[in-house]
Design a protein around this motif. Sequence first.
Motif, PDB file in Angstrom:
ATOM      1  N   SER A 146       2.175  -7.862  26.127  1.00 64.64           N
ATOM      2  CA  SER A 146       0.774  -8.252  26.002  1.00 64.64           C
ATOM      3  C   SER A 146       0.163  -7.687  24.727  1.00 64.64           C
ATOM      4  N   TYR A 147      -0.223  -8.579  23.812  1.00 63.45           N
ATOM      5  CA  TYR A 147      -0.901  -8.216  22.567  1.00 63.45           C
ATOM      6  C   TYR A 147      -0.120  -7.197  21.740  1.00 63.45           C
ATOM      7  N   SER A 148       1.191  -7.292  21.756  1.00 59.90           N
ATOM      8  CA  SER A 148       2.023  -6.386  20.967  1.00 59.90           C
ATOM      9  C   SER A 148       2.707  -7.102  19.811  1.00 59.90           C
ATOM     10  N   LEU A 149       3.025  -8.376  19.993  1.00 61.27           N
ATOM     11  CA  LEU A 149       3.758  -9.094  18.959  1.00 61.27           C
ATOM     12  C   LEU A 149       2.894  -9.465  17.755  1.00 61.27           C
ATOM     13  N   LYS A 150       1.618  -9.130  17.796  1.00 60.20           N
ATOM     14  CA  LYS A 150       0.788  -9.321  16.604  1.00 60.20           C
ATOM     15  C   LYS A 150       1.142  -8.286  15.534  1.00 60.20           C
ATOM     16  N   TRP A 151       1.810  -7.203  15.939  1.00 55.87           N
ATOM     17  CA  TRP A 151       2.228  -6.176  14.986  1.00 55.87           C
ATOM     18  C   TRP A 151       3.564  -6.571  14.378  1.00 55.87           C
ATOM     19  N   LEU A 152       3.616  -6.679  13.065  1.00 57.63           N
ATOM     20  CA  LEU A 152       4.825  -7.092  12.377  1.00 57.63           C
ATOM     21  C   LEU A 152       5.785  -5.922  12.221  1.00 57.63           C
ATOM     22  N   SER A 153       7.021  -6.236  11.880  1.00 58.98           N
ATOM     23  CA  SER A 153       8.020  -5.189  11.706  1.00 58.98           C
ATOM     24  C   SER A 153       7.821  -4.426  10.412  1.00 58.98           C
ATOM     25  N   GLN A 154       7.150  -5.038   9.435  1.00 57.12           N
ATOM     26  CA  GLN A 154       6.914  -4.388   8.153  1.00 57.12           C
ATOM     27  C   GLN A 154       5.758  -5.075   7.443  1.00 57.12           C
ATOM     28  N   VAL A 155       5.258  -4.441   6.413  1.00 61.59           N
ATOM     29  CA  VAL A 155       4.247  -5.078   5.571  1.00 61.59           C
ATOM     30  C   VAL A 155       4.923  -6.220   4.821  1.00 61.59           C
ATOM     31  N   PRO A 156       4.358  -7.414   4.859  1.00 61.49           N
ATOM     32  CA  PRO A 156       4.994  -8.550   4.181  1.00 61.49           C
ATOM     33  C   PRO A 156       5.142  -8.296   2.680  1.00 61.49           C
ATOM     34  N   ILE A 157       6.176  -8.871   2.111  1.00 63.53           N
ATOM     35  CA  ILE A 157       6.378  -8.797   0.660  1.00 63.53           C
ATOM     36  C   ILE A 157       5.521  -9.859  -0.010  1.00 63.53           C
ATOM     37  N   GLY A 158       4.846  -9.474  -1.100  1.00 60.00           N
ATOM     38  CA  GLY A 158       4.057 -10.442  -1.850  1.00 60.00           C
ATOM     39  C   GLY A 158       2.565 -10.341  -1.616  1.00 60.00           C
ATOM     40  N   LEU A 159       2.081  -9.123  -1.370  1.00 61.22           N
ATOM     41  CA  LEU A 159       0.647  -8.936  -1.113  1.00 61.22           C
ATOM     42  C   LEU A 159      -0.095  -8.382  -2.328  1.00 61.22           C
ATOM     43  N   ASP A 160       0.531  -8.462  -3.495  1.00 61.01           N
ATOM     44  CA  ASP A 160      -0.092  -7.875  -4.695  1.00 61.01           C
ATOM     45  C   ASP A 160      -1.443  -8.495  -5.010  1.00 61.01           C
ATOM     46  N   GLY A 161      -1.612  -9.760  -4.655  1.00 57.23           N
ATOM     47  CA  GLY A 161      -2.870 -10.424  -4.969  1.00 57.23           C
ATOM     48  C   GLY A 161      -3.954 -10.249  -3.925  1.00 57.23           C
ATOM     49  N   ASN A 162      -3.690  -9.417  -2.927  1.00 57.49           N
ATOM     50  CA  ASN A 162      -4.654  -9.256  -1.825  1.00 57.49           C
ATOM     51  C   ASN A 162      -5.586  -8.079  -2.091  1.00 57.49           C
ATOM     52  N   LYS A 163      -6.182  -8.042  -3.243  1.00 56.57           N
ATOM     53  CA  LYS A 163      -6.994  -6.916  -3.697  1.00 56.57           C
ATOM     54  C   LYS A 163      -8.167  -6.648  -2.769  1.00 56.57           C
ATOM     55  N   TRP A 164      -8.304  -5.364  -2.390  1.00 56.60           N
ATOM     56  CA  TRP A 164      -9.406  -4.857  -1.560  1.00 56.60           C
ATOM     57  C   TRP A 164      -9.354  -5.344  -0.122  1.00 56.60           C
ATOM     58  N   ASN A 165      -8.268  -5.932   0.289  1.00 56.80           N
ATOM     59  CA  ASN A 165      -8.108  -6.373   1.674  1.00 56.80           C
ATOM     60  C   ASN A 165      -6.945  -5.641   2.332  1.00 56.80           C
ATOM     61  N   ILE A 166      -6.979  -5.566   3.655  1.00 57.80           N
ATOM     62  CA  ILE A 166      -5.880  -4.951   4.400  1.00 57.80           C
ATOM     63  C   ILE A 166      -5.230  -5.947   5.353  1.00 57.80           C
ATOM     64  N   TYR A 167      -5.654  -7.201   5.284  1.00 58.33           N
ATOM     65  CA  TYR A 167      -5.054  -8.252   6.105  1.00 58.33           C
ATOM     66  C   TYR A 167      -5.428  -9.586   5.471  1.00 58.33           C
ATOM     67  N   MET A 168      -5.187 -10.701   6.158  1.00 56.62           N
ATOM     68  CA  MET A 168      -5.610 -11.995   5.643  1.00 56.62           C
ATOM     69  C   MET A 168      -7.126 -12.101   5.730  1.00 56.62           C
ATOM     70  N   ALA A 169      -7.758 -12.331   4.614  1.00 54.92           N
ATOM     71  CA  ALA A 169      -9.211 -12.416   4.565  1.00 54.92           C
ATOM     72  C   ALA A 169      -9.619 -13.719   3.886  1.00 54.92           C
ATOM     73  N   SER A 170     -10.914 -14.006   3.930  1.00 55.96           N
ATOM     74  CA  SER A 170     -11.398 -15.243   3.313  1.00 55.96           C
ATOM     75  C   SER A 170     -11.152 -15.256   1.811  1.00 55.96           C
ATOM     76  N   THR A 171     -11.019 -14.079   1.203  1.00 52.34           N
ATOM     77  CA  THR A 171     -10.782 -13.997  -0.243  1.00 52.34           C
ATOM     78  C   THR A 171      -9.300 -13.901  -0.585  1.00 52.34           C
ATOM     79  N   SER A 172      -8.433 -13.885   0.417  1.00 53.61           N
ATOM     80  CA  SER A 172      -6.999 -13.770   0.157  1.00 53.61           C
ATOM     81  C   SER A 172      -6.462 -15.077  -0.442  1.00 53.61           C
ATOM     82  N   PRO A 173      -5.623 -14.983  -1.474  1.00 53.06           N
ATOM     83  CA  PRO A 173      -5.042 -16.202  -2.055  1.00 53.06           C
ATOM     84  C   PRO A 173      -4.006 -16.819  -1.119  1.00 53.06           C
ATOM     85  N   PRO A 174      -3.671 -18.085  -1.309  1.00 55.58           N
ATOM     86  CA  PRO A 174      -2.684 -18.759  -0.446  1.00 55.58           C
ATOM     87  C   PRO A 174      -1.346 -18.022  -0.367  1.00 55.58           C
ATOM     88  N   SER A 175      -0.938 -17.361  -1.435  1.00 56.25           N
ATOM     89  CA  SER A 175       0.345 -16.655  -1.435  1.00 56.25           C
ATOM     90  C   SER A 175       0.364 -15.541  -0.394  1.00 56.25           C
TER      91      SER A 175
END
Length: 218
Positions: A122-151
């Motif tokens: 229950s509500y455990s599989l939302k946690w990933l095994s690792q931080v995804p590769i390719g988050l360099d463009g996610n400046k000032w965010n810690i998850y998917m946000a409205s300002t996150s690029p498609p990559s």
Amino acid sequence: MTKPITEEAITNLYCDTFPTSLTIADLGCSSGPNTLVAVSEIVKVVDEIRRKLGHKSPEYQLLLNDLPGNDFNAIFRSLAGFQERMKKQMGDGFGPCFFAGVPGSFYGRLFHAKSLHFVHSSYSLKWLSQVPIGLDGNKWNIYMASTSPPSVLKAYYMQFQTDFSLFLKCRSEELVAGGRMVLTFSGKRSEDRSSKDCCSIWELLAVALNEKVGGGDL
């Protein structure tokens, strides 16, 4: 909302096979007062059915899984009181129940092949095994946000695809033939992956962290 689904799944499993022993795994069990709620509700459903049918109670093997840093000692200390309460609620002829803590990531094998009758998470599989590769463009965010690029959205999507496929592969090897699995996720009503249906708290946390570090890069 999920309780009737779980009850239907365990009812069908029991009535299809009438096992003399029943092995139930709770993946991402955590610790605290709610840790044993899921497995106890599953056991209660089985006990009610077997009494109506006049069957002897199966023996229960209850496997509690979480990462190695989980406070398993707190769970173990609570078991004596839990078992006593269950015996009082169920009455004569119930059980026995055997518990085991299983530390480790559920993105890998945890149990013997063909050993599990029922898997719950229950509500455990939302946690990933690792931080995804390719988050360099996610400046000032810690998850998917409205300002996150498609990559960034694609990186999270690909990591989930990899993790969930591995999870299903491992559980398919561990479940007995005819076993059941109930998984609860948080989801979104919108097809927009950056929508705030379930992620707004992470945007707010990112704002707070940025304020704390003076607006620097996270």
